[in-house]
Design an enzyme around this catalytic site. Structure first.
Site, PDB file in Angstrom:
ATOM      1  N   ILE A 245      28.707  49.213  40.089  1.00 58.30           N
ATOM      2  CA  ILE A 245      27.913  49.287  38.865  1.00 58.30           C
ATOM      3  C   ILE A 245      26.782  48.263  38.881  1.00 58.30           C
ATOM      4  O   ILE A 245      25.666  48.550  38.444  1.00 58.30           O
ATOM      5  CB  ILE A 245      28.828  49.080  37.632  1.00 58.30           C
ATOM      6  CG1 ILE A 245      29.770  50.278  37.478  1.00 58.30           C
ATOM      7  CG2 ILE A 245      27.991  48.894  36.364  1.00 58.30           C
ATOM      8  CD1 ILE A 245      30.829  50.101  36.411  1.00 58.30           C
ATOM      9  N   ASP A 287      28.862  31.499  43.673  1.00 55.07           N
ATOM     10  CA  ASP A 287      30.189  31.757  43.105  1.00 55.07           C
ATOM     11  C   ASP A 287      30.219  31.219  41.675  1.00 55.07           C
ATOM     12  O   ASP A 287      30.236  30.003  41.462  1.00 55.07           O
ATOM     13  CB  ASP A 287      31.261  31.081  43.965  1.00 55.07           C
ATOM     14  CG  ASP A 287      32.673  31.401  43.491  1.00 55.07           C
ATOM     15  OD1 ASP A 287      32.818  32.026  42.414  1.00 55.07           O
ATOM     16  OD2 ASP A 287      33.628  31.027  44.191  1.00 55.07           O
ATOM     17  N   ASN A 314      27.513  41.464  34.733  1.00 52.78           N
ATOM     18  CA  ASN A 314      28.375  42.493  35.327  1.00 52.78           C
ATOM     19  C   ASN A 314      29.514  41.904  36.147  1.00 52.78           C
ATOM     20  O   ASN A 314      30.545  42.544  36.320  1.00 52.78           O
ATOM     21  CB  ASN A 314      27.536  43.422  36.201  1.00 52.78           C
ATOM     22  CG  ASN A 314      28.390  44.391  36.988  1.00 52.78           C
ATOM     23  OD1 ASN A 314      28.978  45.313  36.436  1.00 52.78           O
ATOM     24  ND2 ASN A 314      28.488  44.173  38.300  1.00 52.78           N
ATOM     25  N   GLY A 316      32.763  40.410  37.470  1.00 49.96           N
ATOM     26  CA  GLY A 316      34.099  40.347  36.868  1.00 49.96           C
ATOM     27  C   GLY A 316      35.163  40.590  37.918  1.00 49.96           C
ATOM     28  O   GLY A 316      34.885  41.115  39.007  1.00 49.96           O
ATOM     29  N   LYS A 321      48.894  42.039  36.716  1.00 47.65           N
ATOM     30  CA  LYS A 321      50.333  41.774  36.739  1.00 47.65           C
ATOM     31  C   LYS A 321      50.850  41.972  35.312  1.00 47.65           C
ATOM     32  O   LYS A 321      50.120  41.741  34.340  1.00 47.65           O
ATOM     33  CB  LYS A 321      50.640  40.327  37.165  1.00 47.65           C
ATOM     34  CG  LYS A 321      50.451  40.031  38.646  1.00 47.65           C
ATOM     35  CD  LYS A 321      51.586  40.637  39.481  1.00 47.65           C
ATOM     36  CE  LYS A 321      51.435  40.267  40.956  1.00 47.65           C
ATOM     37  NZ  LYS A 321      52.507  40.873  41.783  1.00 47.65           N
ATOM     38  N   TYR A 379      42.938  40.912  31.787  1.00 51.93           N
ATOM     39  CA  TYR A 379      41.667  41.637  31.873  1.00 51.93           C
ATOM     40  C   TYR A 379      41.267  42.216  30.513  1.00 51.93           C
ATOM     41  O   TYR A 379      40.109  42.098  30.082  1.00 51.93           O
ATOM     42  CB  TYR A 379      41.807  42.760  32.909  1.00 51.93           C
ATOM     43  CG  TYR A 379      40.533  43.523  33.183  1.00 51.93           C
ATOM     44  CD1 TYR A 379      39.512  42.965  33.940  1.00 51.93           C
ATOM     45  CD2 TYR A 379      40.360  44.821  32.698  1.00 51.93           C
ATOM     46  CE1 TYR A 379      38.354  43.668  34.219  1.00 51.93           C
ATOM     47  CE2 TYR A 379      39.206  45.541  32.970  1.00 51.93           C
ATOM     48  CZ  TYR A 379      38.206  44.958  33.717  1.00 51.93           C
ATOM     49  OH  TYR A 379      37.049  45.661  33.984  1.00 51.93           O
ATOM     50  N   LYS A 383      37.887  41.338  28.376  1.00 49.98           N
ATOM     51  CA  LYS A 383      36.892  42.369  28.067  1.00 49.98           C
ATOM     52  C   LYS A 383      36.833  42.668  26.570  1.00 49.98           C
ATOM     53  O   LYS A 383      35.755  42.952  26.019  1.00 49.98           O
ATOM     54  CB  LYS A 383      37.199  43.645  28.854  1.00 49.98           C
ATOM     55  CG  LYS A 383      37.040  43.498  30.361  1.00 49.98           C
ATOM     56  CD  LYS A 383      35.606  43.113  30.743  1.00 49.98           C
ATOM     57  CE  LYS A 383      35.411  43.098  32.242  1.00 49.98           C
ATOM     58  NZ  LYS A 383      34.009  42.775  32.633  1.00 49.98           N
ATOM     59  N   THR A 413      33.923  54.120  41.791  1.00 53.62           N
ATOM     60  CA  THR A 413      33.433  52.964  42.539  1.00 53.62           C
ATOM     61  C   THR A 413      34.410  52.616  43.666  1.00 53.62           C
ATOM     62  O   THR A 413      35.485  53.216  43.780  1.00 53.62           O
ATOM     63  CB  THR A 413      33.288  51.732  41.621  1.00 53.62           C
ATOM     64  OG1 THR A 413      34.590  51.361  41.126  1.00 53.62           O
ATOM     65  CG2 THR A 413      32.368  52.025  40.445  1.00 53.62           C
TER      66      THR A 413
END
Length: 472
Positions: A245, A287, A314, A316, A321, A379, A383, A413
């Site tokens: 993306i 980084d 963008n 990420g 887990k 995650y 987000k 992707t």
């Protein structure tokens, strides 16, 4: 990445077989990856409920772009009483009588619901679309315009708005099989004059994978859309730009005229540099998870570029887990890059005045952050936090700056190619179009948000998911 199921289903032989056994048959979605923003064209049907406020200006703007406009004519007085009256002769509208048999076909169907005040007004949605939908072309567009809910409005007024939202979401699921979309433009008080840029985008092939969604338009000063190189002269920073993306977003921004600074981690420096060169941009290998990354990035921007006009967050990571099995570093690393660093970068850019006047900030959220997902508490938290940050930050920005976010669903992707077969197929089919989206679908929304004409688009979180079954 290839979707074998969709390729077979879209062949003439495969479609016949799939339809006969009742399997989902993904429609062919029309896109325009090599062109900038498209002017609306073709035949469009437009109408409005009683007391509609946005219709008149939209008719004038659409006719200025040589659109062939039509409006329904109702023989039945009871039906006619539900709708706003147009001066069709003065506005040069073709009148369509749905009571008569006709083979009229429309690329777009627009309905203005900004005048809804009572629950009985909702009947006009049924009457209008009950007749109009049979005339919608393959890959057509349905756009409904309504007000935003507000504490200042009556409970019944807010009920009309929320009912209209749910109507559009349901309609989107009904017409998705023909590659058609249904979306909502919600206007804040006094902003009905600012609908056209959002309308033009939703009518275009740029919005092919967006359906069942809302775009909020604010009351601010706007400019007319630029159809050729709308980002000419702009400098853009895209993080995570080596692949997927991020790379497609950088390419689209460059296509639209921007000079793009592509940022990715040092291990990807070779492909990053090659890609940046191919679009006439620049590469920064950095980084962002390191302690001094924000200061280093800011130094590179201010020393080499001065100020930037566009920032696309963008970059990420995922560290999936279940919560009970998740290590602290797996939580920390995801929250650090996906949310904390974005906030720090924005704060540094604003504090050091490294963002130009009318700058655009766009974050990449995810439907996982809206709906939640098994094994992704870290995650989803990051987000979802980005979505909330975007909505809250919008009102605090000054100097004409805007902030928005996109929330991709299942996009084809390198990352999604590694998902196991069964959940990958479920992700692809669990939306109104029964197929995964492409990186270009996300990139086109980001590019639209970055345009000067999108000044009234601020604080939006737009799902690019084909109306995934996940979330709202």
């Amino acid at each position: 990445m290839h979707d074998f199921y969709t390729r077979i289903a879209q062949s003439s032989f495969g479609k016949t077989i799939f339809d006969s056994v009742g399997l989902p048959s993904p429609p062919i979605l029309k896109r325009s990856p090599d062109n900038s923003m498209e002017q609306p064209r073709g035949r469009i049907l437009i109408g409005g409920g009683i007391r509609a406020k946005a219709t008149r200006k939209l008719i004038n703007e659409l006719q200025a772009d040589q659109i062939k406009l039509a409006s329904p004519y109702w023989d039945d007085p009871k039906k006619a009483a539900l709708f706003n009256k147009h001066n069709s002769a003065k506005q040069k509208l073709e009148l369509i009588n749905f009571a008569q048999t006709s083979n009229h076909k429309f690329k777009g169907i627009i309905f203005d619901a900004t005048g809804f005040e009572t629950a009985s007004d909702l009947k006009s949605l049924y009457v209008y679309f009950h007749h109009a939908l049979k005339h919608l072309k393959q890959n057509g567009r349905v756009i409904v315009i309504t007000n935003r809910t507000s504490d200042e409005k009556s409970p019944e007024n807010n009920a009309c708005i929320e009912g209209t939202r749910s109507f559009v979401r349901s309609l989107a699921k009904e017409i998705g099989a023909k590659g058609a979309s249904a979306n909502l433009i919600e206007v804040e008080s006094g902003a009905d004059k600012n609908c056209y840029p959002a309308l033009a985008f939703l009518l275009s092939r740029k919005s092919s994978y967006i359906t069942g969604q809302s775009l909020t338009v604010s009351n601010t000063r706007t400019v007319a859309p630029s159809w050729h190189k709308p980002l000419k002269g702009k400098i853009a920073l895209v993080t995570g730009a080596a692949f997927g993306i991020g790379a497609e977003t950088a390419r689209v921004l460059a296509r639209d005229g921007a000079i793009v600074v592509c940022l990715d981690i040092p291990i990807n420096q070779a492909p990053l540099t090659q890609f940046a060169s191919s679009i006439g941009g620049h590469a920064i290998a950095l980084d962002l998870t390191t302690t001094d990354a924000v200061e280093e990035l800011l130094g590179s921007i201010t020393s080499q570029l001065g100020v930037i006009d566009i920032v696309v967050h963008n970059a990420g990571i995922t560290r999936d887990k279940t919560l009970r099995n998740m290590r602290p570093e797996q939580w920390d690393s995801v929250l650090n890059l996906n949310l904390e660093k974005i906030i720090k970068i924005n704060e540094a850019l604003i504090e050091k005045k490294a963002l130009a006047k009318n700058a655009r900030i766009v974050g990449v959220s995810s439907i996982s952050g809206i709906a939640g997902n098994f094994g992704q508490t870290n995650y989803a938290c990051s987000k979802g936090g980005l979505a909330g940050y975007t909505q809250a930050m919008a009102s605090s920005l000054s100097n004409g700056m805007t902030i928005n976010a996109v929330a991709p669903g299942f996009i084809e992707t390198r990352m999604t190619s590694k998902v196991p077969f069964v959940p990958r197929e479920v992700g692809r089919r669990s939306n109104a179009f029964s197929q995964g989206g492409l990186p270009i679908d996300v990139a086109e929304v980001i590019a639209f948000m970055c345009q000067s004409a999108s000044q009234a688009i601020n604080g939006n979180v737009v799902r690019v998911c084909g109306q995934s079954l996940l979330g709202r």
